[in-house]
Design a protein around this motif. Structure first.
Motif: not given
Length: 239
Positions: A155-163, A193-204
């Motif tokens: 369920h990837p999501a990207l945070s852009i300018e707080g949204r 899941a906000t992917v902006n700062s996710m590392a490889g081990h954060d992905f399922q």
């Protein structure tokens, strides 16, 4: 060239939270999670099944596929089917049928009760007619060799300018030399899941191990454009 200034040459098009593969005349969506609202603690849950079907109908009209593949987690509950799930599944099936397309499901980890309510075609991994793309949920390593894998699960999501915006993640040659495309959840009830700062081990999913190489794409509903961004490794320095 998109407004984000990134040019990506891909063999698919993003529509809502799904992708269309023209060479295979196939629409792929993931993580519909029918029954999620009814499984919540909300006293009067929204009719998420109707909302899903309304949006799917619009995407089908825009793409006119011959096949629709759900890349896992069509259902939400593991052990019981909330009231209304069978009705919603019938709605979804009828929506695809009305568009003249065939529905296929690649079961996900949530789909433990799928066979009790769905008598359509299923396959753990489904190879598209383009001859190089394999669709699966992504919670396990695929067994079918492919040039490209399309998965869901995270369920990837990207945070852009707080949204927070649902996004597609595209990783060229990211898994054993194959491209990987990770879809957002088609249901709007999944926060993502906000992917902006996710590392490889954060992905399922085991198909994403170096997310810094993945390009995020966000669908701009107002313009109908797909906005591509630099790979996460670069984008993190810009946001």
């Amino acid at each position: 060239m998109t407004d984000s200034g990134v040019e990506i040459d891909v063999a698919f098009a993003v529509h809502d939270r799904a992708v269309f593969v023209p060479a295979a005349e196939t629409l792929v969506l993931a993580d519909v999670h029918l029954g999620k609202a009814a499984s919540s603690s909300v006293d009067a849950p929204i009719d998420d099944g109707a909302a899903v079907c309304d949006r799917l109908e619009q995407v089908l009209a825009a793409t006119d596929p011959t096949t629709v593949v759900v890349a896992g987690d069509l259902l939400h509950s593991f052990s019981r089917l909330p009231r209304g799930v069978e009705r919603d599944l019938d709605r979804l099936t009828a929506t695809v049928d009305a568009a003249g397309a065939e529905l296929l499901v690649t079961p996900g980890n949530h789909d433990t009760m799928l066979e009790t309510v769905f008598d359509g075609e299923t396959a753990l991994e489904y190879e598209l007619a383009d001859g190089g793309t394999v669709v699966c949920h992504g919670h396990e390593r695929p067994e079918t060799p492919a040039d490209q894998y399309i998965v869901g699960h995270d369920h990837p999501a990207l945070s852009i300018e707080g949204r927070k915006r649902p996004c597609v993640l595209y990783g060229p040659a990211a898994y054993e030399g194959a491209d990987v495309l990770v879809l957002p959840a088609f249901t709007r009830l999944a926060a993502g899941a906000t992917v902006n700062s996710m590392a490889g081990h954060d992905f399922q999913t085991p198909l994403v191990r170096n997310p810094e190489r993945f390009y995020p794409a966000v669908r701009d509903d107002s313009s109908g454009e797909t906005l591509w961004f630099p790979p996460l490794g670069t984008l993190r320095k810009l946001l």
